[in-house]
Every structure is written in structure tokens, then in C-alpha cells.
Design a protein around this motif. Sequence first.
Motif, short mmCIF file in Angstrom:
data_model
loop_
_atom_site.label_atom_id
_atom_site.label_comp_id
_atom_site.label_asym_id
_atom_site.label_seq_id
_atom_site.Cartn_x
_atom_site.Cartn_y
_atom_site.Cartn_z
N MET A 1 33.75 3.03 9.49
CA MET A 1 32.58 4.14 9.37
C MET A 1 33.24 5.41 9.50
N LYS A 2 32.58 6.36 8.54
CA LYS A 2 33.23 7.58 8.37
C LYS A 2 31.89 8.55 9.05
N ILE A 3 32.30 9.53 9.94
CA ILE A 3 31.31 10.26 10.66
C ILE A 3 32.02 11.70 10.41
N THR A 4 30.82 12.50 10.02
CA THR A 4 31.07 13.99 9.94
C THR A 4 30.10 14.82 10.88
N LEU A 5 30.79 15.87 11.53
CA LEU A 5 30.05 16.80 12.38
C LEU A 5 29.15 17.65 11.21
N LEU A 23 34.33 11.35 20.16
CA LEU A 23 34.67 10.67 18.97
C LEU A 23 35.56 11.44 18.17
N GLY A 24 36.25 12.70 18.50
CA GLY A 24 37.39 13.06 17.93
C GLY A 24 36.90 14.27 17.05
N LEU A 25 35.91 14.68 17.08
CA LEU A 25 35.42 15.97 16.30
C LEU A 25 35.28 17.18 17.30
N PRO A 38 30.05 -1.87 18.97
CA PRO A 38 29.10 -1.46 19.56
C PRO A 38 29.19 -0.21 20.39
N ALA A 39 30.23 -0.04 21.05
CA ALA A 39 30.60 1.24 21.94
C ALA A 39 30.52 2.40 21.23
N VAL A 40 31.12 2.43 19.98
CA VAL A 40 31.21 3.61 19.02
C VAL A 40 29.67 3.87 18.43
N ARG A 41 29.08 2.60 18.06
CA ARG A 41 27.76 2.78 17.46
C ARG A 41 26.91 3.62 18.46
N GLY A 42 27.03 3.17 19.79
CA GLY A 42 26.20 3.63 20.83
C GLY A 42 26.43 5.19 20.95
N MET A 43 27.78 5.67 21.03
CA MET A 43 27.97 7.01 21.03
C MET A 43 27.48 7.80 19.75
#
Length: 55
Positions: A1-5, A23-25, A38-43
Motif C-alpha cells: 500500500m502506498k501512502i503520500t502526505l 508512518l515514516g512521513l 490491520p495495525a497500519v490500516r488503523g494508523m
Amino acid sequence: MKITLKRSVIGRPQYQVDTVKALGLKKIGDSREVSDTPAVRGMVNTVKHLLEVEA
């Protein structure tokens, strides 16, 4: 899953700032590949209004 701030954490509650950092951003435009657990999805759900998520 790719996330962008996409939005700044300035003026946000401390727990949201801490979640984005965990999350490292760091800066607007930063992207990161994270595992789909599930932990990352919650964050991500906690700060979804600040992020852009690609599956």
C-alpha cells in the motif's frame, strides 16, 4: 500500500502528528510503501484526511 502526505500536520493534535511520523512521513509530498496489516490500516485511518492512499 502506498501512502503520500498531502496536507500539513501544523495545527493538528499531537496524536495525529505522532501517527504521521510513525508512518515514516516527514514533509508534504513524502511517499512510502507500507505493508497492508490491520495495525497500519488503523494508523492510516486515524490520519486519512491528511493522506492519499493507493492500494
